[in-house]
Design a protein around this motif. Structure first.
Motif, PDB file in Angstrom:
ATOM      1  N   SER A 144     -35.934   2.289   8.596  1.00  0.00           N
ATOM      2  CA  SER A 144     -34.854   1.412   8.142  1.00  0.00           C
ATOM      3  C   SER A 144     -33.530   1.915   8.666  1.00  0.00           C
ATOM      4  CB  SER A 144     -34.793   1.353   6.614  1.00  0.00           C
ATOM      5  OG  SER A 144     -33.650   0.636   6.197  1.00  0.00           O
ATOM      6  N   ASN A 145     -32.634   0.999   9.008  1.00  0.00           N
ATOM      7  CA  ASN A 145     -31.292   1.347   9.460  1.00  0.00           C
ATOM      8  C   ASN A 145     -30.257   1.090   8.385  1.00  0.00           C
ATOM      9  OD1 ASN A 145     -31.794   2.269  12.056  1.00  0.00           O
ATOM     10  ND2 ASN A 145     -31.842   0.210  12.924  1.00  0.00           N
ATOM     11  N   THR A 146     -30.665   1.080   7.145  1.00  0.00           N
ATOM     12  CA  THR A 146     -29.755   0.655   6.080  1.00  0.00           C
ATOM     13  C   THR A 146     -29.194   1.848   5.317  1.00  0.00           C
ATOM     14  OG1 THR A 146     -31.623   0.375   4.597  1.00  0.00           O
ATOM     15  CG2 THR A 146     -30.877  -1.567   5.821  1.00  0.00           C
ATOM     16  N   GLY A 147     -28.822   2.918   6.037  1.00  0.00           N
ATOM     17  CA  GLY A 147     -28.192   4.042   5.368  1.00  0.00           C
ATOM     18  C   GLY A 147     -26.706   3.819   5.216  1.00  0.00           C
ATOM     19  N   LEU A 148     -26.021   4.838   4.703  1.00  0.00           N
ATOM     20  CA  LEU A 148     -24.577   4.754   4.563  1.00  0.00           C
ATOM     21  C   LEU A 148     -23.931   4.676   5.935  1.00  0.00           C
ATOM     22  CD1 LEU A 148     -24.018   7.382   1.739  1.00  0.00           C
ATOM     23  CD2 LEU A 148     -24.236   4.902   1.527  1.00  0.00           C
ATOM     24  N   ALA A 149     -22.931   3.849   6.056  1.00  0.00           N
ATOM     25  CA  ALA A 149     -22.314   3.572   7.349  1.00  0.00           C
ATOM     26  C   ALA A 149     -20.929   4.188   7.438  1.00  0.00           C
ATOM     27  CB  ALA A 149     -22.224   2.056   7.570  1.00  0.00           C
ATOM     28  N   ASN A 150     -20.620   4.767   8.591  1.00  0.00           N
ATOM     29  CA  ASN A 150     -19.267   5.186   8.880  1.00  0.00           C
ATOM     30  C   ASN A 150     -18.435   3.931   9.166  1.00  0.00           C
ATOM     31  OD1 ASN A 150     -20.165   7.842   8.741  1.00  0.00           O
ATOM     32  ND2 ASN A 150     -20.600   7.929  10.931  1.00  0.00           N
ATOM     33  N   SER A 151     -17.164   3.962   8.808  1.00  0.00           N
ATOM     34  CA  SER A 151     -16.351   2.759   8.994  1.00  0.00           C
ATOM     35  C   SER A 151     -14.903   3.110   9.261  1.00  0.00           C
ATOM     36  CB  SER A 151     -16.442   1.846   7.761  1.00  0.00           C
ATOM     37  OG  SER A 151     -15.908   2.478   6.613  1.00  0.00           O
ATOM     38  N   ASN A 152     -14.230   2.166   9.899  1.00  0.00           N
ATOM     39  CA  ASN A 152     -12.787   2.233  10.130  1.00  0.00           C
ATOM     40  C   ASN A 152     -12.213   0.870   9.765  1.00  0.00           C
ATOM     41  OD1 ASN A 152     -10.154   2.438  11.028  1.00  0.00           O
ATOM     42  ND2 ASN A 152     -10.676   3.513  12.901  1.00  0.00           N
ATOM     43  N   GLU A 153     -11.331   0.840   8.784  1.00  0.00           N
ATOM     44  CA  GLU A 153     -10.783  -0.422   8.300  1.00  0.00           C
ATOM     45  C   GLU A 153      -9.277  -0.446   8.494  1.00  0.00           C
ATOM     46  OE1 GLU A 153     -10.003  -2.195   3.948  1.00  0.00           O
ATOM     47  OE2 GLU A 153     -12.139  -2.187   4.495  1.00  0.00           O
ATOM     48  N   THR A 154      -8.791  -1.509   9.142  1.00  0.00           N
ATOM     49  CA  THR A 154      -7.366  -1.726   9.354  1.00  0.00           C
ATOM     50  C   THR A 154      -6.967  -3.006   8.643  1.00  0.00           C
ATOM     51  OG1 THR A 154      -7.491  -0.658  11.518  1.00  0.00           O
ATOM     52  CG2 THR A 154      -5.557  -2.001  11.077  1.00  0.00           C
ATOM     53  N   GLY A 155      -5.826  -2.985   7.988  1.00  0.00           N
ATOM     54  CA  GLY A 155      -5.421  -4.166   7.242  1.00  0.00           C
ATOM     55  C   GLY A 155      -3.921  -4.352   7.198  1.00  0.00           C
ATOM     56  N   ALA A 156      -3.515  -5.574   6.869  1.00  0.00           N
ATOM     57  CA  ALA A 156      -2.106  -5.909   6.686  1.00  0.00           C
ATOM     58  C   ALA A 156      -2.014  -6.978   5.607  1.00  0.00           C
ATOM     59  CB  ALA A 156      -1.482  -6.410   7.986  1.00  0.00           C
ATOM     60  N   TRP A 157      -0.900  -7.002   4.879  1.00  0.00           N
ATOM     61  CA  TRP A 157      -0.756  -7.979   3.805  1.00  0.00           C
ATOM     62  C   TRP A 157       0.721  -8.310   3.607  1.00  0.00           C
ATOM     63  CZ3 TRP A 157      -1.650  -2.842   3.082  1.00  0.00           C
ATOM     64  CH2 TRP A 157      -0.749  -2.133   2.288  1.00  0.00           C
ATOM     65  N   ALA A 158       0.954  -9.460   2.973  1.00  0.00           N
ATOM     66  CA  ALA A 158       2.308  -9.896   2.652  1.00  0.00           C
ATOM     67  C   ALA A 158       2.260 -10.689   1.351  1.00  0.00           C
ATOM     68  CB  ALA A 158       2.887 -10.754   3.774  1.00  0.00           C
ATOM     69  N   PHE A 159       3.378 -10.699   0.606  1.00  0.00           N
ATOM     70  CA  PHE A 159       3.399 -11.432  -0.652  1.00  0.00           C
ATOM     71  C   PHE A 159       4.776 -12.042  -0.900  1.00  0.00           C
ATOM     72  CE2 PHE A 159       5.100  -7.369  -2.037  1.00  0.00           C
ATOM     73  CZ  PHE A 159       6.078  -7.728  -2.970  1.00  0.00           C
ATOM     74  N   TYR A 160       4.778 -13.083  -1.714  1.00  0.00           N
ATOM     75  CA  TYR A 160       6.002 -13.713  -2.208  1.00  0.00           C
ATOM     76  C   TYR A 160       5.847 -13.865  -3.707  1.00  0.00           C
ATOM     77  CZ  TYR A 160       9.265 -17.446  -3.440  1.00  0.00           C
ATOM     78  OH  TYR A 160      10.233 -18.192  -4.052  1.00  0.00           O
ATOM     79  N   ASN A 161       6.841 -13.427  -4.469  1.00  0.00           N
ATOM     80  CA  ASN A 161       6.770 -13.445  -5.926  1.00  0.00           C
ATOM     81  C   ASN A 161       8.068 -14.026  -6.475  1.00  0.00           C
ATOM     82  OD1 ASN A 161       6.085 -13.037  -8.565  1.00  0.00           O
ATOM     83  ND2 ASN A 161       6.451 -10.831  -8.555  1.00  0.00           N
ATOM     84  N   ARG A 162       7.930 -14.939  -7.438  1.00  0.00           N
ATOM     85  CA  ARG A 162       9.126 -15.546  -8.018  1.00  0.00           C
ATOM     86  C   ARG A 162       8.963 -15.679  -9.526  1.00  0.00           C
ATOM     87  NH1 ARG A 162      13.464 -17.521  -5.781  1.00  0.00           N
ATOM     88  NH2 ARG A 162      14.862 -18.845  -6.991  1.00  0.00           N
ATOM     89  N   ARG A 163      10.009 -15.330 -10.259  1.00  0.00           N
ATOM     90  CA  ARG A 163      10.021 -15.523 -11.708  1.00  0.00           C
ATOM     91  C   ARG A 163      10.493 -16.934 -11.999  1.00  0.00           C
ATOM     92  NH1 ARG A 163      13.610 -11.687 -15.508  1.00  0.00           N
ATOM     93  NH2 ARG A 163      15.279 -12.809 -14.425  1.00  0.00           N
ATOM     94  N   ILE A 164       9.623 -17.713 -12.661  1.00  0.00           N
ATOM     95  CA  ILE A 164       9.966 -19.107 -12.922  1.00  0.00           C
ATOM     96  C   ILE A 164      10.515 -19.304 -14.330  1.00  0.00           C
ATOM     97  CG2 ILE A 164       8.365 -20.019 -11.225  1.00  0.00           C
ATOM     98  CD1 ILE A 164       6.340 -20.454 -13.415  1.00  0.00           C
ATOM     99  N   SER A 165      10.343 -18.306 -15.181  1.00  0.00           N
ATOM    100  CA  SER A 165      10.963 -18.306 -16.503  1.00  0.00           C
ATOM    101  C   SER A 165      11.013 -16.860 -16.983  1.00  0.00           C
ATOM    102  CB  SER A 165      10.181 -19.186 -17.497  1.00  0.00           C
ATOM    103  OG  SER A 165       8.970 -18.567 -17.876  1.00  0.00           O
ATOM    104  N   ARG A 166      11.518 -16.635 -18.169  1.00  0.00           N
ATOM    105  CA  ARG A 166      11.663 -15.267 -18.666  1.00  0.00           C
ATOM    106  C   ARG A 166      10.324 -14.559 -18.796  1.00  0.00           C
ATOM    107  NH1 ARG A 166      12.238 -12.662 -23.715  1.00  0.00           N
ATOM    108  NH2 ARG A 166      11.663 -14.604 -24.771  1.00  0.00           N
ATOM    109  N   MET A 167       9.233 -15.308 -19.008  1.00  0.00           N
ATOM    110  CA  MET A 167       7.930 -14.699 -19.242  1.00  0.00           C
ATOM    111  C   MET A 167       6.880 -15.112 -18.223  1.00  0.00           C
ATOM    112  SD  MET A 167       8.788 -13.071 -22.008  1.00  0.00           S
ATOM    113  CE  MET A 167       7.316 -12.569 -22.891  1.00  0.00           C
ATOM    114  N   GLN A 168       7.273 -15.819 -17.149  1.00  0.00           N
ATOM    115  CA  GLN A 168       6.289 -16.316 -16.202  1.00  0.00           C
ATOM    116  C   GLN A 168       6.670 -15.974 -14.767  1.00  0.00           C
ATOM    117  OE1 GLN A 168       4.552 -20.399 -17.278  1.00  0.00           O
ATOM    118  NE2 GLN A 168       6.570 -20.476 -18.254  1.00  0.00           N
TER     119      GLN A 168
END
Length: 320
Positions: A89-113
């Motif tokens: 079987s070839n289903t052992g633990l795999a070596n890996s290299n992961e590259t990622g990027a992310w972006a976000f936008y956040n806005r308060r629409i009321s005092r509690m939201q």
């Protein structure tokens, strides 16, 4: 005053993950829309990990914020004999290299939201080798996800966050050109609630997403649930308890890589602060895993440890 920048790098090499405390406890359960999922743990395998990431945020208005960042993570198992799968079987633990990027936008629409959206892109190259067959398999996985989110504060101490969207996943097999590429769409959802009181705190989260890397070969449907709580027994004594559950299943059955499995873990600890700079902690952790076609996991499905730590913190201002 409106811009924050952070850059960090974490590196460790170990032959026993029990030299770290709190390795089984989950994170991201403080009422935010973000959760983390550690799906498979090899307690006694030699492992090398390096994670580098940087992010920034900019509050462009009283009620608005944007931000983003990038990361690169390497997970390597230096001793193939301790991480390969079952015979033939070839289903052992795999070596890996992961590259990622992310972006976000956040806005308060009321005092509690609050509401907004986040976008994330990741690319994972994972490779597993079988000593029995002297062959290897490689899977390259690219994931794009767009998640709108909404957070509501019932009070200053209690909140709930919900996010839901879609992921597009592409998986290729560079070492096996005869295998077709796999492209799929999948829903992604996160739910978390949090409470912070004067004497204690309680948080819970659930996440459904597609993950890759960190020992796994290919792309996997992952469900992750976590419950954590703490109680201030006195001004200097704190007790904590956490429970986690994770399950994985192959998201691309046509590209046989790994059948999946599940992980159940729990931790209890007590902490005493002699003063702000000196902290002593003792705890117990328990781990159960069911990954029948990965020898190093199935041979030792249950693991536990009792640990103690002493932490001394000091700091000095760098000046202006």
């Amino acid at each position: 005053p409106h811009v924050t920048f952070n850059a960090e790098d974490f590196f460790y090499r170990t032959s026993n993950v029990f030299d770290q405390s709190s390795i089984f406890s989950g994170g991201g359960v403080n009422g935010s829309s973000q959760t983390s999922a550690t799906t498979i743990i090899a307690p006694f395998a030699q492992q090398l990990t390096n994670l580098a990431h940087a992010f920034f945020s900019y509050q462009f208005a009283r009620d608005g914020m944007i931000g983003g960042g990038g990361s690169d993570q390497v997970v390597d198992f230096p001793a193939p004999s301790s991480s390969t799968g079952l015979a033939n079987s070839n289903t052992g633990l795999a070596n890996s290299n992961e590259t990622g990027a992310w972006a976000f936008y956040n806005r308060r629409i009321s005092r509690m939201q609050y509401m907004g959206f986040s976008y994330q892109w990741t690319r994972t190259a994972a490779k597993a080798t079988s000593q029995q067959q002297a062959t290897s398999q490689r899977r390259d996985t690219q994931t794009n996800s767009l998640l709108p989110f909404y957070s509501f504060y019932f009070t200053k101490t209690a909140s709930v966050s919900i996010s839901g969207g879609a992921q597009h996943v592409s998986v290729t097999s560079p070492d096996s050109p005869d295998l077709p590429a796999s492209n799929l769409w999948s829903p992604e959802a996160d739910l978390s609630v949090g409470y912070q009181g004067k004497r204690g705190n309680l948080a819970a989260s659930y996440s459904h997403t597609i993950t890759s890397g960190e020992g796994l070969l290919g792309a996997f449907n992952t469900n992750f649930a976590n419950l954590a709580g703490g109680w201030n027994l006195s001004r200097t004594w704190i007790a904590n308890l956490s429970l986690s559950y994770a399950s994985t299943s192959n998201a691309t059955p046509q590209l046989f890589t790994f059948a999946g499995g599940n992980t159940v873990s729990g931790q209890a600890s007590i902490t005493h602060s002699f003063r702000e700079s000196l902290i002593v902690r003792a705890g117990y952790e328990r781990l159960h895993q069911d990954y029948s076609n990965t020898a190093i996991i199935s041979a030792i499905p249950d693991s536990s440890q009792v640990y103690g730590t002493i932490t001394y913190q000091f700091s000095k201002p760098l000046g202006k």
